[in-house]
Write a protein that holds these residues in place. Sequence first.
Motif, PDB file in Angstrom:
ATOM      1  N   LYS A 128       0.831  -1.212   0.000  1.00 50.12           N
ATOM      2  CA  LYS A 128       0.000   0.000   0.000  1.00 50.12           C
ATOM      3  C   LYS A 128       0.862   1.257   0.000  1.00 50.12           C
ATOM      4  CE  LYS A 128      -3.745  -2.301   2.456  1.00 50.12           C
ATOM      5  NZ  LYS A 128      -4.534  -2.357   3.700  1.00 50.12           N
ATOM      6  N   ALA A 129       1.966   1.217   0.723  1.00 50.28           N
ATOM      7  CA  ALA A 129       2.840   2.389   0.786  1.00 50.28           C
ATOM      8  C   ALA A 129       3.453   2.691  -0.575  1.00 50.28           C
ATOM      9  CB  ALA A 129       3.934   2.171   1.829  1.00 50.28           C
ATOM     10  N   HIS A 130       3.870   1.656  -1.295  1.00 48.56           N
ATOM     11  CA  HIS A 130       4.423   1.871  -2.636  1.00 48.56           C
ATOM     12  C   HIS A 130       3.355   2.439  -3.567  1.00 48.56           C
ATOM     13  CE1 HIS A 130       8.515   0.371  -2.354  1.00 48.56           C
ATOM     14  NE2 HIS A 130       8.089  -0.658  -1.653  1.00 48.56           N
ATOM     15  N   VAL A 131       2.115   1.995  -3.424  1.00 52.67           N
ATOM     16  CA  VAL A 131       1.027   2.551  -4.244  1.00 52.67           C
ATOM     17  C   VAL A 131       0.805   4.018  -3.890  1.00 52.67           C
ATOM     18  CG1 VAL A 131      -1.449   2.430  -4.715  1.00 52.67           C
ATOM     19  CG2 VAL A 131      -0.102   0.333  -4.633  1.00 52.67           C
ATOM     20  N   THR A 132       0.826   4.327  -2.601  1.00 48.06           N
ATOM     21  CA  THR A 132       0.672   5.723  -2.168  1.00 48.06           C
ATOM     22  C   THR A 132       1.761   6.600  -2.782  1.00 48.06           C
ATOM     23  OG1 THR A 132      -0.279   5.009  -0.056  1.00 48.06           O
ATOM     24  CG2 THR A 132       0.566   7.257  -0.168  1.00 48.06           C
ATOM     25  N   LEU A 133       2.995   6.121  -2.743  1.00 46.80           N
ATOM     26  CA  LEU A 133       4.099   6.887  -3.305  1.00 46.80           C
ATOM     27  C   LEU A 133       3.938   7.034  -4.815  1.00 46.80           C
ATOM     28  CD1 LEU A 133       6.748   8.335  -2.866  1.00 46.80           C
ATOM     29  CD2 LEU A 133       7.930   6.134  -2.926  1.00 46.80           C
ATOM     30  N   ALA A 134       3.462   5.986  -5.480  1.00 44.15           N
ATOM     31  CA  ALA A 134       3.233   6.057  -6.929  1.00 44.15           C
ATOM     32  C   ALA A 134       2.213   7.140  -7.255  1.00 44.15           C
ATOM     33  CB  ALA A 134       2.762   4.703  -7.453  1.00 44.15           C
ATOM     34  N   LEU A 135       1.146   7.219  -6.467  1.00 44.22           N
ATOM     35  CA  LEU A 135       0.108   8.213  -6.728  1.00 44.22           C
ATOM     36  C   LEU A 135       0.638   9.629  -6.492  1.00 44.22           C
ATOM     37  CD1 LEU A 135      -2.947   6.409  -5.101  1.00 44.22           C
ATOM     38  CD2 LEU A 135      -2.179   6.368  -7.476  1.00 44.22           C
ATOM     39  N   ALA A 136       1.449   9.795  -5.453  1.00 39.20           N
ATOM     40  CA  ALA A 136       2.037  11.117  -5.200  1.00 39.20           C
ATOM     41  C   ALA A 136       2.970  11.508  -6.333  1.00 39.20           C
ATOM     42  CB  ALA A 136       2.777  11.110  -3.868  1.00 39.20           C
ATOM     43  N   MET A 137       3.756  10.557  -6.837  1.00 41.14           N
ATOM     44  CA  MET A 137       4.668  10.842  -7.948  1.00 41.14           C
ATOM     45  C   MET A 137       3.888  11.181  -9.212  1.00 41.14           C
ATOM     46  SD  MET A 137       7.660   7.994  -7.456  1.00 41.14           S
ATOM     47  CE  MET A 137       9.033   8.308  -6.329  1.00 41.14           C
ATOM     48  N   MET A 138       2.795  10.479  -9.429  1.00 41.11           N
ATOM     49  CA  MET A 138       1.984  10.749 -10.607  1.00 41.11           C
ATOM     50  C   MET A 138       1.429  12.174 -10.566  1.00 41.11           C
ATOM     51  SD  MET A 138      -1.176   8.486 -12.037  1.00 41.11           S
ATOM     52  CE  MET A 138      -2.109   8.752 -10.539  1.00 41.11           C
ATOM     53  N   GLU A 139       0.989  12.591  -9.385  1.00 42.16           N
ATOM     54  CA  GLU A 139       0.479  13.951  -9.244  1.00 42.16           C
ATOM     55  C   GLU A 139       1.575  14.985  -9.464  1.00 42.16           C
ATOM     56  OE1 GLU A 139      -2.902  15.287  -8.343  1.00 42.16           O
ATOM     57  OE2 GLU A 139      -2.813  13.530  -9.616  1.00 42.16           O
ATOM     58  N   SER A 140       2.811  14.592  -9.218  1.00 40.24           N
ATOM     59  CA  SER A 140       3.944  15.498  -9.410  1.00 40.24           C
ATOM     60  C   SER A 140       4.549  15.359 -10.793  1.00 40.24           C
ATOM     61  CB  SER A 140       5.018  15.215  -8.342  1.00 40.24           C
ATOM     62  OG  SER A 140       4.499  15.361  -7.045  1.00 40.24           O
ATOM     63  N   ASP A 179       5.779  12.831 -12.235  1.00 37.55           N
ATOM     64  CA  ASP A 179       6.915  11.917 -12.329  1.00 37.55           C
ATOM     65  C   ASP A 179       6.385  10.552 -12.766  1.00 37.55           C
ATOM     66  OD1 ASP A 179       9.190  10.433 -12.125  1.00 37.55           O
ATOM     67  OD2 ASP A 179       9.574  10.852 -10.007  1.00 37.55           O
ATOM     68  N   ASP A 180       6.101  10.422 -14.066  1.00 37.11           N
ATOM     69  CA  ASP A 180       5.506   9.190 -14.576  1.00 37.11           C
ATOM     70  C   ASP A 180       6.432   7.994 -14.411  1.00 37.11           C
ATOM     71  OD1 ASP A 180       3.425  10.760 -15.252  1.00 37.11           O
ATOM     72  OD2 ASP A 180       3.453  10.326 -17.406  1.00 37.11           O
ATOM     73  N   ALA A 181       7.721   8.193 -14.684  1.00 31.45           N
ATOM     74  CA  ALA A 181       8.675   7.096 -14.564  1.00 31.45           C
ATOM     75  C   ALA A 181       8.734   6.595 -13.121  1.00 31.45           C
ATOM     76  CB  ALA A 181      10.058   7.525 -15.034  1.00 31.45           C
ATOM     77  N   GLY A 182       8.770   7.533 -12.182  1.00 33.13           N
ATOM     78  CA  GLY A 182       8.794   7.149 -10.776  1.00 33.13           C
ATOM     79  C   GLY A 182       7.524   6.419 -10.368  1.00 33.13           C
ATOM     80  N   ALA A 183       6.371   6.906 -10.853  1.00 31.06           N
ATOM     81  CA  ALA A 183       5.101   6.260 -10.521  1.00 31.06           C
ATOM     82  C   ALA A 183       5.059   4.834 -11.061  1.00 31.06           C
ATOM     83  CB  ALA A 183       3.939   7.076 -11.082  1.00 31.06           C
ATOM     84  N   GLN A 184       5.488   4.650 -12.309  1.00 29.00           N
ATOM     85  CA  GLN A 184       5.490   3.309 -12.890  1.00 29.00           C
ATOM     86  C   GLN A 184       6.433   2.387 -12.130  1.00 29.00           C
ATOM     87  OE1 GLN A 184       6.421   4.625 -16.913  1.00 29.00           O
ATOM     88  NE2 GLN A 184       4.400   3.989 -17.617  1.00 29.00           N
ATOM     89  N   ARG A 185       7.558   2.932 -11.684  1.00 32.16           N
ATOM     90  CA  ARG A 185       8.510   2.115 -10.917  1.00 32.16           C
ATOM     91  C   ARG A 185       7.885   1.651  -9.611  1.00 32.16           C
ATOM     92  NH1 ARG A 185      11.982   5.733 -10.240  1.00 32.16           N
ATOM     93  NH2 ARG A 185      11.421   6.323  -8.113  1.00 32.16           N
ATOM     94  N   GLU A 186       7.211   2.553  -8.911  1.00 38.18           N
ATOM     95  CA  GLU A 186       6.611   2.188  -7.629  1.00 38.18           C
ATOM     96  C   GLU A 186       5.461   1.202  -7.805  1.00 38.18           C
ATOM     97  OE1 GLU A 186       7.833   2.898  -4.684  1.00 38.18           O
ATOM     98  OE2 GLU A 186       9.460   3.938  -5.709  1.00 38.18           O
ATOM     99  N   PHE A 187       4.663   1.371  -8.877  1.00 35.03           N
ATOM    100  CA  PHE A 187       3.614   0.393  -9.157  1.00 35.03           C
ATOM    101  C   PHE A 187       4.233  -0.984  -9.390  1.00 35.03           C
ATOM    102  CE2 PHE A 187       0.583   3.867 -10.745  1.00 35.03           C
ATOM    103  CZ  PHE A 187      -0.231   3.764  -9.623  1.00 35.03           C
ATOM    104  N   GLY A 188       5.354  -1.016 -10.116  1.00 31.07           N
ATOM    105  CA  GLY A 188       6.028  -2.278 -10.393  1.00 31.07           C
ATOM    106  C   GLY A 188       6.540  -2.938  -9.125  1.00 31.07           C
ATOM    107  N   VAL A 189       7.125  -2.137  -8.239  1.00 34.05           N
ATOM    108  CA  VAL A 189       7.626  -2.681  -6.971  1.00 34.05           C
ATOM    109  C   VAL A 189       6.464  -3.235  -6.146  1.00 34.05           C
ATOM    110  CG1 VAL A 189       8.722  -2.085  -4.777  1.00 34.05           C
ATOM    111  CG2 VAL A 189       9.646  -1.177  -6.911  1.00 34.05           C
ATOM    112  N   ALA A 190       5.367  -2.479  -6.116  1.00 37.12           N
ATOM    113  CA  ALA A 190       4.199  -2.918  -5.348  1.00 37.12           C
ATOM    114  C   ALA A 190       3.653  -4.234  -5.885  1.00 37.12           C
ATOM    115  CB  ALA A 190       3.114  -1.842  -5.381  1.00 37.12           C
ATOM    116  N   LEU A 191       3.591  -4.370  -7.211  1.00 38.42           N
ATOM    117  CA  LEU A 191       3.058  -5.593  -7.815  1.00 38.42           C
ATOM    118  C   LEU A 191       3.973  -6.781  -7.530  1.00 38.42           C
ATOM    119  CD1 LEU A 191       0.880  -6.874  -9.553  1.00 38.42           C
ATOM    120  CD2 LEU A 191       2.239  -6.276 -11.581  1.00 38.42           C
TER     121      LEU A 191
END
Length: 598
Positions: free
Chosen positions: A139-151, A153-165
Amino acid sequence: MRRPWTSCGGGPGVSSIPMRWPASRRCSAPTETTMTDNDTADQHQAGQPRGPGVSGPDSSAPGQSGADSSAGTSALREELHALQVQATDPGNTAATRFLAYREAAYIALDLRDLKAAMEHALNCLVWARASGDGRSQVKAHVTLALAMMESYDDAGAQREFGVALTLAGAIADDRGVALVAINTSHFELERRNYHQATQPLLELLHSPSMGALLEPGAQQLWEIFHINFVVSASETLLAGTAGVSAAAHLPEIERQLAVSAALLAVRLEDRHTLNLLDTAALLDALTRHALWTGELTVARTLADEHVQLTSNADFPLLYGRALLDRSRVSAHIGDLENAILDAGRAVGYFHAAASELWEARSREQLAAIYARAGRYREAYETQQEVTRGVENLYRDYHQQRALVRQIAQQAREAEVRAEALAEAALRDPLTGAPNRTRAMQVLADLHTRARQDRPSAVALLDLDLFKRVNDTFGHLVGDAVLTGVTRLLSAELREQDLLARLGGEEFIVILPDVTAQQAETVCLQLRDSLQNASWETLAPGLITTGSFGVAVLDGGQDITSVLMNADRALYAAKAAGRNAVRVTAKHADITRKMQPYL
């Protein structure tokens, strides 16, 4: 669960614009797609309005619609402050601080404070790791992905989604897998990649993880799956941009769209039990479906209800997006004057909310409608405003990226410091060897393995007559010998073995997956290395020897009993004249068929 998020597609002559509702889990109205990371029953319901005098979805009186609830920005700021106090309270557990930081990250996104959102999301991840709970880390990695997406930072968001999965798969967290799939769909919807947004949902639909949405406490995640599917599928079919390679999936998309839309329609019939966010999300999704099916009267009725619902919310962004959605419906119907009116009003609300992105998007839609109405001068002037708005966004984007990088670097440095402190707490300060605490952690793990018929061995080592070394050569030399012994014996062991200092001249040697006989052989080698070590450069004439007591950790006894057995064997080695190895009597002649010691 964070939501809602929506996309405003256009009719003929109107560009398709993904419209994301505020990043709100309490007060935002639904839109193109819903995003969530709060999927557990112990958390606040997504979008649940909060604040003084505000009813939640479970607190509305019979016959009273939870959709009448609203929450203002002042209430959110008060809640954010309370969460920050809770998150920074050193008396709270890691799990409590993780939850507080996660909630704080979402509220900061609601308030468009991206700097604070990123800081809270990073701290959320730090405390999720500290809690040791894998599901919280997903859940924390998803939260960080969403914050990055809002900022942006698409690459960062995709990375965090990948780590979470990856993490969710590794710990068999089916709900975590579903969580990532639904938010990945949202990510694609935000980029107007409608067909791509259907793919993670279709994959989830055919995976075992889909069953997690039917578990107790997953009702809202289940609902969001269908909302996002209706939005992404409707927009895919409306735009006709799925492409030749995706043509094979269209029949399946249409079938599931019909199912999901029917389920949402039934859910909307209970609108009196829903809060503002849930109702708005359903209205938005079903409006898009009605546009796809050509039921324009139904689409207009739903859009009107959406505008009426959000008009009382203390959030200009919500109302502006509802107006922009209705403008799109009016354009489909051919009512261009009302389409222009609603789009123009949306521009004003977005401007008042200082949302440059949505102001630019609403101007873009307004320009397209002007052009369709033959009002080309207004279309040209509006498009110029769009260009200026995009230039401002471009500058803001780079400023935001620089800020995000700074925050991320600070978080990484803090995490490195935390890891260093944690590592230091498990090390002997003199020799650098693992200490008693670390040794007991390893023994606890091996004891669990021993119960599964995977025994290991433990040896207690005592340097013989070490007090004479200190008395004869001094404590500085004694300290140097302890450090040298640690280095010497560690080099003789395998990577998976452990040599730890218990205190003074006492050490423990932990040998995973070996028999008593193999452990005895290893200890004899260590004894010889000690005896043959040269200390001439340190203290001429100095000789070191050691006595070893070996016991087997086989799961039949607790750790304390095993150490007592090893201590008795050590005493026997000393009684035999020191510089010896002795094995606990009950294990001395036992051998097991195991992998050789390498």
